[in-house]
Scaffold this active site. Structure first.
Site, short mmCIF file in Angstrom:
data_model
loop_
_atom_site.label_atom_id
_atom_site.label_comp_id
_atom_site.label_asym_id
_atom_site.label_seq_id
_atom_site.Cartn_x
_atom_site.Cartn_y
_atom_site.Cartn_z
N GLY A 103 0.87 -1.18 0.00
CA GLY A 103 0.00 0.00 0.00
C GLY A 103 0.90 1.21 0.00
N HIS A 104 0.98 1.91 -1.13
CA HIS A 104 1.87 3.05 -1.26
C HIS A 104 1.04 4.32 -1.44
CE1 HIS A 104 5.18 0.09 -2.87
NE2 HIS A 104 4.76 -0.20 -1.65
P1 GDP Z 1 5.10 2.70 1.65
O1 GDP Z 1 4.29 1.45 1.76
O2 GDP Z 1 6.53 2.49 2.00
O3 GDP Z 1 4.93 3.40 0.33
O4 GDP Z 1 4.52 3.68 2.77
P2 GDP Z 1 2.96 3.98 3.04
O5 GDP Z 1 2.46 4.86 1.97
O6 GDP Z 1 2.22 2.75 3.35
O7 GDP Z 1 3.07 4.74 4.43
C1 GDP Z 1 3.80 5.92 4.57
C2 GDP Z 1 2.83 7.03 5.02
O8 GDP Z 1 3.58 8.14 5.47
C3 GDP Z 1 1.94 7.55 3.91
O9 GDP Z 1 0.72 7.93 4.47
C4 GDP Z 1 2.71 8.76 3.39
O10 GDP Z 1 1.86 9.74 2.82
C5 GDP Z 1 3.32 9.28 4.65
N1 GDP Z 1 4.61 9.93 4.51
C6 GDP Z 1 5.63 9.64 3.67
N2 GDP Z 1 6.69 10.43 3.91
C7 GDP Z 1 6.34 11.22 4.95
C8 GDP Z 1 7.02 12.22 5.70
O11 GDP Z 1 8.19 12.54 5.47
N3 GDP Z 1 6.32 12.82 6.73
C9 GDP Z 1 5.05 12.48 7.03
N4 GDP Z 1 4.46 13.09 8.04
N5 GDP Z 1 4.38 11.54 6.34
C10 GDP Z 1 5.03 10.91 5.33
P1 IMO Z 2 4.25 -1.91 1.72
O1 IMO Z 2 4.76 -2.14 0.32
C1 IMO Z 2 3.69 -3.39 5.74
C2 IMO Z 2 3.10 -7.69 6.21
C3 IMO Z 2 1.76 -8.12 6.75
C4 IMO Z 2 2.18 -9.38 7.49
C5 IMO Z 2 3.25 -9.96 6.59
C6 IMO Z 2 2.76 -11.06 5.67
O2 IMO Z 2 3.10 -0.99 1.79
O3 IMO Z 2 5.38 -1.52 2.61
P2 IMO Z 2 1.35 -11.00 3.42
O4 IMO Z 2 -0.03 -10.53 3.14
O5 IMO Z 2 2.40 -10.32 2.60
O6 IMO Z 2 1.48 -12.50 3.36
O7 IMO Z 2 1.60 -10.63 4.96
O8 IMO Z 2 3.75 -8.90 5.83
N1 IMO Z 2 3.03 -6.83 5.00
C7 IMO Z 2 3.26 -5.51 5.03
N2 IMO Z 2 3.49 -4.68 6.07
N3 IMO Z 2 3.70 -2.91 4.48
C8 IMO Z 2 3.51 -3.74 3.43
O9 IMO Z 2 3.66 -3.33 2.16
C9 IMO Z 2 3.22 -5.10 3.68
N4 IMO Z 2 2.95 -6.17 2.90
C10 IMO Z 2 2.86 -7.22 3.72
O10 IMO Z 2 1.21 -7.15 7.59
O11 IMO Z 2 2.78 -9.02 8.71
MG MG Z 3 2.59 0.74 2.70
#
Ligand code: GDP
Ligand code: IMO
Ligand code: MG
Length: 431
Positions: A40-41
């Site tokens: 989830g990005h």
């Molecule tokens: P990813 O899975 O590594 O792409 O990260 P996620 O998108 O799941 O989670 C990161 C969260 O932090 C998202 O809601 C971003 O919008 C937010 N985010 C990323 N960089 C920053 C930052 O420098 N500061 C803050 N406050 N939020 C950030």
């Molecule tokens: P991004 O790309 C955080 C975690 C799940 C669980 C474990 C196994 O957004 O960083 P799965 O469904 O892959 O078999 O689950 O991995 N997990 C993540 N945790 N960010 C993710 O993706 C994840 N994708 C899987 O929560 O602990």
């Molecule tokens: Mg994520």
């Protein structure tokens, strides 16, 4: 070193999407090489918030976006995500989007099995995203998977479905579930086939061509090194390799592993984890609560509350080592604004011994006690800072101490969710 590979250096959710989106405008192609829609990005561009799970983050800037063979692809999730993004005005067509024709598929019974196992495991569950990722990878290495290219040969599916049902029906019976409905599966695949095939191609060939033309390729990792099936907190991991080297095998890029280029490890200025498993610096107190609230730490995919704790330099140092990280992007520095004191884990204590690494066994991982170094925090805001000069002295000290402890240079600092709120120290594309 024209290519850049972005990987998570903790347990995922480090902010990979934001950084990939920020770099994407300077790349000619963005490639996902492992994982699936468990990722989830989140990308924030002005008023718009984009949440991507399967599509490479480059799609938002219109950069050629490729799903490599190392990804497990749920065709129905893909269709929903494309519809959602088109609804937000993102252009997605056969010119700017491609899927490897040798990509393994996630099928509905993979999701069933993921859920059945997790429910049966009770307190011992892994806490998966429930998307069928593990079972789909098992079928891939078990040589039973259906792949994208099978969608172009629906009349030849029967022998493969035989292999799949022989395996899955026995498992399903064990859970008291009915066998796979073959006719329904074939009908569902026939219905979705054309949608997927529009983008399917030998992407290794496309990548070879763009590489030859001097393109800059940006590889977008999902999850993080501590969720890697070899190097992570096994068995509380995901079912793929998340380390940088996977970019080569998961895309078929010409030139092999050296093509990954600059490895940009993404690290949060603190630590979070979703799902079960060891987490030495976890804070189950008000401080942890405060980090979660300030950082909006809720999972993008499942909405689950993320567990929070201090920055663990031992873990990130280990991730950098096993993944050959060239430089780190330190994200969410702003979340630490206003803390009187901040702590960094510099080592562990395990049954009277001091460790400078994270041991392999789950029991040891659960038992290690963090050794902390405490520093003064900063009361000023770093939110939105775009240059080093905008940072308070104490925040700079924190960054420098992190850099020293992880033995890896910091190349970028991120100070808000917004694309442009990023401090560039060393340009990953410039080498
Ligand atoms: P990813 O899975 O590594 O792409 O990260 P996620 O998108 O799941 O989670 C990161 C969260 O932090 C998202 O809601 C971003 O919008 C937010 N985010 C990323 N960089 C920053 C930052 O420098 N500061 C803050 N406050 N939020 C950030
Ligand atoms: P991004 O790309 C955080 C975690 C799940 C669980 C474990 C196994 O957004 O960083 P799965 O469904 O892959 O078999 O689950 O991995 N997990 C993540 N945790 N960010 C993710 O993706 C994840 N994708 C899987 O929560 O602990
Ligand atoms: Mg994520």
């Amino acid at each position: 070193m024209a290519n850049v590979t972005v990987i998570g250096s903790q347990w995922g959710d480090e902010g990979k999407g934001k950084i990939v989106d920020w770099l994407a405008s300077r790349a000619d192609a963005v490639v996902r090489f492992q994982g699936g829609h468990n990722a989830g990005h989140t990308l924030v561009v002005g008023e718009q918030v984009y949440k991507l799970s399967l599509l490479p983050s480059g799609i938002v800037t219109g950069t050629l976006s490729i799903i490599g063979n190392g990804v497990v692809l749920d065709p129905w999730a893909l269709k929903d995500e494309i519809a959602k993004l088109r609804g937000q005005g993102v252009e997605i067509n056969a010119e700017n989007f491609a899927i490897a024709d040798n990509c393994a598929l996630i099928l509905p019974f993979h999701r069933d099995l993921d859920g059945l196992r997790e429910t049966a495991a009770g307190a011992g569950k892994i806490g998966t995203t429930g998307r069928g990722i593990g079972p789909a990878y098992e079928d891939k290495v078990g040589r039973r998977a259906l792949r994208v290219c099978d969608l172009a040969h629906l009349d030849k599916l029967d022998p493969q479905i035989d292999r799949l049902t022989a395996h899955h029906d026995a498992l399903r019976a064990g859970f008291g579930e009915p066998p796979i409905d073959r006719e329904r599966l074939k009908a569902d695949l026939a219905e979705i086939a054309d949608f997927v095939l529009e983008y399917a191609q030998p992407v290794w060939k496309r990548l070879k061509k763009v590489r030859k033309a001097g393109a800059r390729i940006l590889f977008e990792g999902a999850q993080g090194v501590l969720l890697d099936v070899d190097h992570g907190t096994y068995p509380f991991v995901t079912s793929s390799n998340t380390v940088s080297g996977t970019a080569a095998s998961g895309s078929g890029l010409a030139l092999g592993p050296s093509a990954v280029g600059f490895v940009l490890g993404i690290a949060k200025a603190y630590t979070t984890r979703v799902g079960s498993g060891p987490f030495p610096t976890e804070l189950e107190d008000e401080t942890g609560q405060r980090l979660g609230e300030r950082g909006h730490e809720f999972g993008t995919v499942t909405g689950r509350k993320r567990r929070c704790g201090w920055f663990d330099a031992v873990l990130v140092r280990q991730s950098c080592a096993v993944s050959g990280v060239t430089g780190i992007a330190l994200t969410k520095l702003d979340v630490l604004d206003g803390f009187d004191k901040v702590r960094i884990c510099t080592g562990y204590r395990l049954r009277g011994k001091i460790l400078d690494y994270f041991p392999a066994h789950a029991a040891d991982q659960a038992e290690v006690e963090p050794i902390y170094e405490e520093m003064d925090g900063w009361s000023e805001s770093t939110a939105g800072a775009r240059s080093y000069a905008d940072l308070p002295a104490q925040a700079i000290k924190y960054i420098q101490r992190v850099q020293e402890l992880i033995e890896t240079p910091i190349a970028l600092v991120s100070t808000s969710p917004e694309r442009e709120d990023t401090i560039l120290i060393r340009d990953p594309f410039s080498d």
